[in-house]
Scaffold this motif. Structure first.
Motif, mmCIF file in Angstrom:
data_model
loop_
_atom_site.group_PDB
_atom_site.id
_atom_site.type_symbol
_atom_site.label_atom_id
_atom_site.label_comp_id
_atom_site.label_asym_id
_atom_site.label_seq_id
_atom_site.Cartn_x
_atom_site.Cartn_y
_atom_site.Cartn_z
ATOM 1 N N MET A 196 0.692 -1.146 0.169
ATOM 2 C CA MET A 196 0.305 -0.183 -0.390
ATOM 3 C C MET A 196 1.258 1.021 0.216
ATOM 4 O O MET A 196 1.675 1.321 0.898
ATOM 5 C CB MET A 196 -1.013 -0.209 1.499
ATOM 6 C CG MET A 196 -2.226 -1.649 1.212
ATOM 7 S SD MET A 196 -2.765 -1.704 2.602
ATOM 8 C CE MET A 196 -3.563 0.317 3.059
ATOM 9 N N GLY A 197 0.491 1.865 -1.184
ATOM 10 C CA GLY A 197 1.261 3.106 -1.339
ATOM 11 C C GLY A 197 0.702 3.646 -1.737
ATOM 12 O O GLY A 197 -0.103 3.773 -2.513
ATOM 13 N N CYS A 234 5.851 4.097 0.679
ATOM 14 C CA CYS A 234 5.201 3.108 0.846
ATOM 15 C C CYS A 234 4.547 4.013 2.474
ATOM 16 O O CYS A 234 4.254 4.606 3.226
ATOM 17 C CB CYS A 234 6.110 2.175 1.872
ATOM 18 S SG CYS A 234 5.866 1.459 3.600
ATOM 19 N N MET A 235 2.949 3.814 2.688
ATOM 20 C CA MET A 235 2.251 4.241 3.347
ATOM 21 C C MET A 235 2.709 3.902 4.238
ATOM 22 O O MET A 235 2.355 4.604 5.350
ATOM 23 C CB MET A 235 0.531 4.071 3.054
ATOM 24 C CG MET A 235 -0.934 4.844 4.040
ATOM 25 S SD MET A 235 -1.958 4.220 2.921
ATOM 26 C CE MET A 235 -2.442 2.449 4.096
ATOM 27 N N TYR A 236 2.900 2.872 4.853
ATOM 28 C CA TYR A 236 3.011 1.895 6.863
ATOM 29 C C TYR A 236 4.128 2.990 6.610
ATOM 30 O O TYR A 236 4.872 3.828 8.004
ATOM 31 C CB TYR A 236 3.047 0.827 6.725
ATOM 32 C CG TYR A 236 3.258 0.230 7.675
ATOM 33 C CD1 TYR A 236 2.303 0.563 8.835
ATOM 34 C CD2 TYR A 236 4.352 -0.195 7.885
ATOM 35 C CE1 TYR A 236 2.115 -0.529 9.596
ATOM 36 C CE2 TYR A 236 4.159 -0.636 9.907
ATOM 37 C CZ TYR A 236 3.012 -0.518 10.406
ATOM 38 O OH TYR A 236 3.688 -1.234 11.908
ATOM 39 N N HIS A 237 6.039 2.469 5.611
ATOM 40 C CA HIS A 237 6.898 3.203 6.679
ATOM 41 C C HIS A 237 7.008 4.649 6.358
ATOM 42 O O HIS A 237 7.855 4.877 6.520
ATOM 43 C CB HIS A 237 7.878 1.904 6.478
ATOM 44 C CG HIS A 237 7.668 0.727 7.606
ATOM 45 N ND1 HIS A 237 7.482 -0.232 5.739
ATOM 46 C CD2 HIS A 237 7.517 0.579 8.164
ATOM 47 C CE1 HIS A 237 7.008 -0.999 6.864
ATOM 48 N NE2 HIS A 237 7.633 -0.743 8.089
ATOM 49 N N GLY A 238 6.621 5.259 4.567
ATOM 50 C CA GLY A 238 7.272 6.176 4.767
ATOM 51 C C GLY A 238 8.025 6.214 3.707
ATOM 52 O O GLY A 238 8.719 7.112 2.825
ATOM 53 N N THR A 265 12.474 7.580 9.428
ATOM 54 C CA THR A 265 12.754 7.238 10.711
ATOM 55 C C THR A 265 14.608 7.942 10.281
ATOM 56 O O THR A 265 15.171 7.431 12.010
ATOM 57 C CB THR A 265 12.176 6.211 11.028
ATOM 58 O OG1 THR A 265 12.906 5.127 9.727
ATOM 59 C CG2 THR A 265 11.139 5.268 11.477
#
Length: 93
Positions: A1-2, A11-15, A29
């Motif tokens: 998901m992105g 990436c929608m989750y991790h960025g 991060t």
């Protein structure tokens, strides 16, 4: 998901962000903030190069299936879309 943002896959989750050639361009991060609140990337350049090296130049089987993009990281000849999960009626509607 992105999503694609300014020509980069995000990436929608991790960025994490990847450029058009597969290079890793950002890992949020790893960014630090200085005393004035400005973001810096001084801590992550080595990691970005490592991620880029492991992803660039590698061929991957990629398929869109039921609204998601799947990347097969194994042997290209063994990629089998029939192994992908299928949504049941009523899921994620």
């Amino acid at each position: 998901m992105g999503a694609v943002d300014n020509g980069e896959l995000v990436c929608m989750y991790h960025g994490w962000r990847f450029g058009a050639k597969g290079e890793c361009t950002d890992v949020p991060t790893l960014n630090t903030v200085d005393d004035e609140g400005f973001s810096t990337k001084k801590n992550g350049e080595r990691f970005l190069k490592s991620v880029t090296k492991s992803n660039c130049g590698n061929n991957r089987a990629v398929v869109e299936h039921e609204g998601l993009v799947y990347v097969w990281r194994g042997n290209l000849l063994e990629a089998d879309p029939s192994l992908l999960p299928t949504r049941r009626t009523g899921d994620m509607e």
